[in-house]
Design a protein around this motif. Structure first.
Motif, mmCIF file in Angstrom:
data_model
loop_
_atom_site.group_PDB
_atom_site.id
_atom_site.type_symbol
_atom_site.label_atom_id
_atom_site.label_comp_id
_atom_site.label_asym_id
_atom_site.label_seq_id
_atom_site.Cartn_x
_atom_site.Cartn_y
_atom_site.Cartn_z
ATOM 1 N N ASP A 140 6.115 7.273 -8.548
ATOM 2 C CA ASP A 140 7.253 8.209 -8.230
ATOM 3 C C ASP A 140 7.120 8.799 -6.700
ATOM 4 O O ASP A 140 6.226 8.811 -6.432
ATOM 5 C CB ASP A 140 6.990 9.352 -9.152
ATOM 6 N N GLU A 141 8.517 9.397 -6.501
ATOM 7 C CA GLU A 141 8.557 9.612 -5.225
ATOM 8 C C GLU A 141 7.799 10.768 -4.805
ATOM 9 O O GLU A 141 7.211 10.974 -3.855
ATOM 10 C CB GLU A 141 9.878 10.183 -4.873
ATOM 11 N N GLU A 142 7.465 11.851 -5.854
ATOM 12 C CA GLU A 142 6.724 12.849 -5.731
ATOM 13 C C GLU A 142 5.268 12.633 -5.568
ATOM 14 O O GLU A 142 4.493 12.982 -4.603
ATOM 15 C CB GLU A 142 7.032 13.728 -6.945
ATOM 16 N N HIS A 143 4.774 11.586 -6.383
ATOM 17 C CA HIS A 143 3.372 11.057 -6.173
ATOM 18 C C HIS A 143 3.248 10.405 -4.712
ATOM 19 O O HIS A 143 2.188 10.630 -4.183
ATOM 20 C CB HIS A 143 3.157 10.078 -7.118
ATOM 21 N N GLU A 144 4.135 9.605 -4.325
ATOM 22 C CA GLU A 144 4.014 9.025 -2.955
ATOM 23 C C GLU A 144 3.952 10.097 -1.910
ATOM 24 O O GLU A 144 3.210 9.735 -1.036
ATOM 25 C CB GLU A 144 5.162 8.371 -2.703
ATOM 26 N N ALA A 184 0.783 -1.306 0.028
ATOM 27 C CA ALA A 184 0.044 0.057 -0.191
ATOM 28 C C ALA A 184 0.734 1.221 -0.155
ATOM 29 O O ALA A 184 2.052 1.223 0.565
ATOM 30 C CB ALA A 184 -1.052 0.039 1.214
ATOM 31 N N ASP A 185 0.465 2.347 -0.723
ATOM 32 C CA ASP A 185 0.943 3.912 -0.567
ATOM 33 C C ASP A 185 1.892 3.837 -1.635
ATOM 34 O O ASP A 185 2.436 5.028 -1.719
ATOM 35 C CB ASP A 185 1.353 4.105 0.726
ATOM 36 N N ARG A 186 2.561 2.973 -2.180
ATOM 37 C CA ARG A 186 3.799 3.104 -3.138
ATOM 38 C C ARG A 186 3.636 2.508 -4.345
ATOM 39 O O ARG A 186 4.731 2.434 -5.155
ATOM 40 C CB ARG A 186 5.149 2.672 -2.114
ATOM 41 N N THR A 187 2.775 1.707 -4.716
ATOM 42 C CA THR A 187 2.763 0.969 -5.998
ATOM 43 C C THR A 187 2.048 1.575 -7.059
ATOM 44 O O THR A 187 1.057 2.205 -6.970
ATOM 45 C CB THR A 187 1.978 -0.430 -5.663
ATOM 46 N N LYS A 188 2.840 1.684 -8.316
ATOM 47 C CA LYS A 188 2.270 2.355 -9.415
ATOM 48 C C LYS A 188 0.933 1.377 -9.774
ATOM 49 O O LYS A 188 1.001 0.329 -10.033
ATOM 50 C CB LYS A 188 3.105 1.961 -10.854
ATOM 51 N N THR A 236 2.753 13.312 -2.133
ATOM 52 C CA THR A 236 1.631 13.960 -2.366
ATOM 53 C C THR A 236 0.360 12.989 -2.042
ATOM 54 O O THR A 236 -0.425 13.445 -1.547
ATOM 55 C CB THR A 236 1.461 14.539 -3.733
ATOM 56 N N GLY A 237 0.454 11.853 -2.236
ATOM 57 C CA GLY A 237 -0.643 10.813 -2.383
ATOM 58 C C GLY A 237 -1.021 10.406 -3.625
ATOM 59 O O GLY A 237 -1.031 11.108 -4.433
ATOM 60 N N LEU A 238 -1.265 9.164 -3.663
ATOM 61 C CA LEU A 238 -1.836 8.672 -4.928
ATOM 62 C C LEU A 238 -2.871 8.628 -5.298
ATOM 63 O O LEU A 238 -3.449 8.701 -6.613
ATOM 64 C CB LEU A 238 -1.489 7.133 -4.882
ATOM 65 N N ASP A 239 -3.948 9.089 -4.482
ATOM 66 C CA ASP A 239 -5.388 9.569 -4.672
ATOM 67 C C ASP A 239 -5.457 10.641 -5.712
ATOM 68 O O ASP A 239 -5.876 10.589 -6.807
ATOM 69 C CB ASP A 239 -6.371 10.098 -3.447
ATOM 70 N N LEU A 240 -4.867 11.799 -5.668
ATOM 71 C CA LEU A 240 -4.678 12.925 -6.153
ATOM 72 C C LEU A 240 -3.792 13.004 -7.388
ATOM 73 O O LEU A 240 -4.474 13.023 -8.674
ATOM 74 C CB LEU A 240 -4.111 14.153 -5.501
ATOM 75 N N THR A 241 -2.892 12.117 -7.400
ATOM 76 C CA THR A 241 -1.762 12.131 -8.417
ATOM 77 C C THR A 241 -2.094 10.909 -9.472
ATOM 78 O O THR A 241 -1.835 11.179 -10.829
ATOM 79 C CB THR A 241 -0.333 11.708 -8.027
ATOM 80 N N VAL A 242 -2.779 9.862 -9.209
ATOM 81 C CA VAL A 242 -3.197 8.978 -10.104
ATOM 82 C C VAL A 242 -4.612 8.671 -10.380
ATOM 83 O O VAL A 242 -5.079 8.762 -11.648
ATOM 84 C CB VAL A 242 -2.913 7.494 -9.259
ATOM 85 N N HIS A 243 -5.334 9.157 -9.600
ATOM 86 C CA HIS A 243 -7.042 8.978 -9.826
ATOM 87 C C HIS A 243 -7.554 10.490 -9.881
ATOM 88 O O HIS A 243 -8.608 10.711 -10.083
ATOM 89 C CB HIS A 243 -7.682 8.273 -8.816
#
Length: 463
Positions: free
Chosen positions: A418-422, A150-154, A424-431
């Motif tokens: 990515d470290e920046e995504h991790e 959790a929290d760090r997988t693409k 900031t949080g994957l909710d905002l950066t991925v979804h």
């Protein structure tokens, strides 16, 4: 999954009585006629097991931090779609088709469920229903792994990992344990009623492998990473417990006394698992926690999964208590051994699955199994040895193949976010979404995440 038959069924089919695997006994004893009561129960059980994956999503979702809640939910929900497609395409045929490789894998003659129609019967239920029931097990097994990473997988890498993993890890192990001619069932003679080996140990060992490939989360052992929503965790645990009755009692494959025994054993082990965890937690930390209660119940349910059709009520109580106490200690191993199992998949599912599977070798009773007995009931050391060998083989296979698959995906497309995504949080950066509006700034940046914002996001926030 495939049950261990009752003594009466075994006596009715002496030619296959030596096999502890339910597949041969069930089909031989039942013939090929649909029983409406069995079918009705298995329909309900299938729905219950499917509900476990949304329950798992809530359980895991409450345990992560606010910035990655939706990503955690999505990892479970997308597993439903991915595993379903793979299972229907060829997974079911490879797992439950006639053996083609010395007990290692089935064939492809039922790929796409070819030749299976409404009139096809498996034991006393329609084959289509049996295939669907087994599908729900494959779904939640894949989803369980997400808790370890959790929290760090693409997310894109997860979309590739899940279907490939289901085919190369879950499907072969399911064939070994429950498939016709599977080597663990027919050659080794180890017992597993509802999934200690294919579900709990494969997911736990695979979770360990994948979190080793990924490495620890940013701030592991430095920053507080507490569950953000414990009521959500408790709700998820409750849904998991509810669904587990379908998981275990449904594995009797019919509305029977064996289903009733598995149902009661499931309830009992969940209760003693909860109490065992809280006892250790209170002695160690001085506080019995809600997270501990939820985790302890799950640990007890994990351990009784393989044993609920082989042990008596007393055995189920002991299995649950042992799992709750031991798993409460095991979850701290990640800090000593320096692997970041984010949501304790290793400490609960791997350790609990091993406990439940091995203790069959001690507590199995003839009244439940229809033949094999554990060490404490006069069965000698052989049953215990068989259970240990099955655990070692499945754990080693799942870990090795998953580690190799993880390394391959990491090399080809990158497995870690990515470290920046991790940050900031994957909710905002991925979804491009957030779970809680009150935790988000007006321009889409999570509160407290400004150090990790990109220059464009910073400019928008300052404007």
């Amino acid at each position: 999954m495939e049950p261990v038959t009752l003594a009466a069924a075994a006596q009715a089919v002496p030619a296959v009585r030596a096999s502890p695997c339910a597949h041969a006994l069930q089909l031989a004893a039942a013939g090929s006629r649909v029983d409406t009561g069995d079918t009705a129960w298995l329909l309900a059980a299938t729905a219950l097991v499917l509900l476990m994956t949304p329950g798992l999503a809530l359980f895991y979702g409450g345990m992560v931090r606010t910035k990655s809640v939706l990503n955690m939910l999505m990892m479970s929900f997308v597993s439903i779609a991915l595993v379903t497609v793979v299972w229907l395409a060829c997974g079911y045929s490879l797992a439950f088709g006639d053996d083609t490789a010395a007990g290692l894998i089935g064939g492809l003659h039922q790929a796409g469920l070819a030749g299976i129609g409404p009139a096809s019967v498996h034991g006393t239920v329609p084959t289509l229903l049996f295939a669907t029931f087994q599908l729900t097990f494959a779904i939640i097994t894949a989803a369980l792994i997400s808790g370890a990473v959790a929290d760090r997988t693409k997310f894109a890498a997860w979309l590739v990992f899940v279907p490939v993993w289901a085919l190369v890890v879950y499907v072969p192990v399911a064939h070994w344990v429950w498939g016709p001619g599977g080597w663990i069932c027919h050659d080794l003679g180890a017992l597993d009623f509802a999934g200690g080996l294919p579900v709990e140990i494969t997911s736990g060992a695979s979770g360990l492998a994948l979190c080793l490939v990924l490495g620890p989360r940013l701030g592991f052992k430095k920053d507080a990473m507490r569950p953000h929503n414990l009521p959500m965790v408790m709700l998820g645990a409750g849904l998991l417990w509810f669904g587990w009755f379908g998981f275990n009692a449904g594995s009797a494959m019919g509305a029977s006394g064996l289903a009733a025994a598995a149902f009661l054993n499931t309830l009992a082990a969940g209760c003693t698992g909860l109490l065992g965890w809280l006892f250790v937690e209170h002695r160690r930390d001085g506080h019995p926690t809600t997270l501990g209660a939820a985790s302890g119940a799950v640990a007890g349910l994990v351990a009784v999964t393989p044993s609920c059709g082989a042990v008596s009520l007393l055995g189920a109580l002991v299995v649950g208590l042992a799992a709750g106490a031991v798993c409460s200690v095991a979850v701290s191993w990640k800090f000593r051994l320096d692997y970041d199992d984010s949501l304790d998949v290793v400490g609960v599912h791997l350790v609990g699955g091993v406990i439940g599977t091995v203790l069959i070798g001690l507590f199995a009773e003839r009244a439940m199994t229809g033949g094999p007995e554990g060490l404490l009931y006069g069965g000698g050391l052989a049953p215990l040895g068989r259970q240990l060998l099955a655990v070692a083989a499945v754990g080693a296979y799942a870990f090795t193949v998953t580690y190799g698959l993880g390394k391959l995906l990491d090399r080809v497309m990158g497995l870690r976010a990515d470290e920046e995504h991790e940050h900031t949080g994957l909710d905002l950066t991925v979804h491009a979404e957030t779970a809680y509006d009150h935790g988000v700034l007006g321009h889409g940046a999570p509160v407290g995440a400004s150090p990790a914002l990109s220059s464009a996001q910073k400019a928008k926030t300052q404007a």
